[in-house]
Write a protein that holds these residues in place. Structure first.
Motif, short mmCIF file in Angstrom:
data_model
loop_
_atom_site.label_atom_id
_atom_site.label_comp_id
_atom_site.label_asym_id
_atom_site.label_seq_id
_atom_site.Cartn_x
_atom_site.Cartn_y
_atom_site.Cartn_z
N ARG A 115 -0.46 -25.89 -4.93
CA ARG A 115 0.06 -26.36 -6.19
C ARG A 115 0.20 -27.77 -6.63
NH1 ARG A 115 3.62 -23.02 -6.55
NH2 ARG A 115 2.21 -21.34 -7.77
N GLY A 116 0.78 -27.83 -5.48
CA GLY A 116 1.61 -29.73 -5.50
C GLY A 116 0.19 -30.53 -5.25
N ALA A 117 -1.04 -30.15 -5.13
CA ALA A 117 -2.54 -31.02 -5.26
C ALA A 117 -2.88 -30.83 -6.19
CB ALA A 117 -3.24 -30.30 -3.91
N GLY A 118 -2.46 -30.16 -7.13
CA GLY A 118 -2.93 -30.27 -8.76
C GLY A 118 -2.75 -31.73 -9.27
N ASN A 119 -1.80 -31.96 -9.25
CA ASN A 119 -2.06 -33.42 -9.92
C ASN A 119 -2.59 -34.76 -8.88
OD1 ASN A 119 -1.45 -32.29 -12.35
ND2 ASN A 119 1.15 -33.02 -11.61
N TYR A 120 -3.17 -34.52 -8.11
CA TYR A 120 -3.83 -35.71 -7.16
C TYR A 120 -4.91 -36.13 -7.34
CZ TYR A 120 -6.13 -37.74 -3.39
OH TYR A 120 -6.98 -38.63 -2.68
#
Lengths: 200, 173
Positions: free
Chosen positions: B50-55
């Motif tokens: 989920r944290g890598a979604g906006n990468y």
């Protein structure tokens, strides 16, 4: 068979897309910029997991939104505009993929346009690891992971977008998570130990 | 360096998934396959993903490209609308002119034609029992006399053609 409701933030985003679709239907093509700002990031992210190339994904998203601008009533009339947009982006991505297949190196992320805030620079490597791991999954599994985790959709909603049964969506998700778990297991354990050391 | 503190590590995200999974498959052992996986243990993995979604972000030109495509498509549609609108208008005008012309030709008064004179001569020959040639001579003579009379007195409007068969024999002569 009952399915749990989508999380509140997912429902709120879906409502915002519905509002934007209504404005598009009322005001015409000039209101498309609002829909672009609202959905382009998520659509590109989703399409990238299908095409495995961001340039192709952006082409797919462009084709999707241009079609929506030409016939705004279609988006406004459907029950779930956000699911409809995702379905359109998926179809366009598959079309592009069929028209111009590319050879991609699995570990290669050079096509991605990334952003990382200064305070998140130390997380960049983990993000790249995750994207690399997602790209190793079959498309059928990676798109379920993206819809489930990044779009916070229920399996019933995912089934609607991908035109499969909820059980199949759940099954694919479970397989995908198992694969990702095995690939990122070391990272998770190291992060947990670092987390523990940090708190001690 | 790997991130030890994922961005969205808030709450237990695995709970809704577990509920939904149980709704779909009932007992976990009856799932789609017996994958040895701890659902609760995967919450960390889901948080990581989920944290890598906006990468990844869309390109800077994507918005401009879409707006340009929409404007281009709209221009092309207007051009075709103008073309078909002009074509339809021109066709309508031409058709209207043709119809009006036909109606005008049908109702406008016209002079006698040779066919009219020949038909009148035939009727006169039958009625009077004279030769057709002589009847034609008389008809032409009468026609020239009436034309001369109109020229001498222009205030008399020219009458539309009326076959002489409707006139009395004396008037015709």
């Amino acid at each position: 068979m009952s399915h749990s409701n989508p999380p509140p933030h997912a429902a709120a985003f879906s409502d915002r897309v519905r509002t934007s679709a209504r404005q598009l239907a009322e005001l015409g093509e000039d209101a498309i910029s609002g829909l672009i700002d609202l959905t382009s990031l998520r659509l590109v992210r989703f399409a990238t997991t299908i095409t495995r190339n961001q340039h192709d994904a952006e082409d797919a998203v462009q084709a999707t939104l241009v079609k929506i601008a030409a016939q705004p009533g279609r988006l406004h009339q459907c029950a779930d505009p956000w699911a409809f947009l995702l379905q359109m982006a998926r179809n366009e991505s598959l079309l592009i993929l069929r028209r111009r297949p590319r050879w991609n190196l699995i570990g290669d992320l050079c096509d991605l346009l990334t952003r990382c805030r200064v305070d998140e620079l130390e997380r960049e490597e983990s993000y790249r690891e995750i994207w690399r791991a997602i790209r190793t999954l079959p498309t059928q599994q990676s798109e379920v992971v993206v819809l489930k985790i990044w779009e916070s959709m229920t399996f019933a909603e995912i089934a609607g977008v991908l035109e499969i049964s909820p059980s199949t969506a759940a099954s694919r998700y479970r397989y995908a998570i198992a694969k990702l778990n095995s690939q990122l297991r070391g990272k998770i354990e190291s992060s947990a130990s670092e987390d523990l050391q940090h708190h001690v | 360096m790997f991130d030890p503190y994922p961005t969205h590590r808030t709450g237990d995200h695995s709970k809704p998934f577990n509920d939904e999974f149980e709704n779909l498959f009932g007992d976990e052992s009856l799932g789609p396959d017996s994958i040895n996986m701890s659902l609760h243990g995967d919450s960390d993995l889901e948080d990581l993903i989920r944290g890598a979604g906006n990468y990844v972000r869309p390109g800077d030109q994507l918005r401009a490209r879409i707006l340009e495509s929409v404007a281009h498509r709209r221009e092309r549609r207007y051009m075709w609308q103008r073309f078909f609108g002009g074509f339809a208008l021109a066709t309508t005008v031409v058709l209207a002119l043709v119809i009006i012309g036909q109606i005008g030709l049908a109702i406008a008064p016209r002079g006698r034609t040779a066919s009219d004179l020949q038909r009148q001569a035939a009727r006169r020959a039958n009625a009077d029992g004279v030769a057709w040639e002589w009847a034609l001579t008389e008809v032409v003579y009468d026609w020239r006399r009436s034309t001369t009379g109109r020229l001498d007195n222009p205030s008399v409007p020219s009458k539309p053609f009326t076959p002489l068969s409707t006139q009395t024999q004396g008037d015709a002569r």
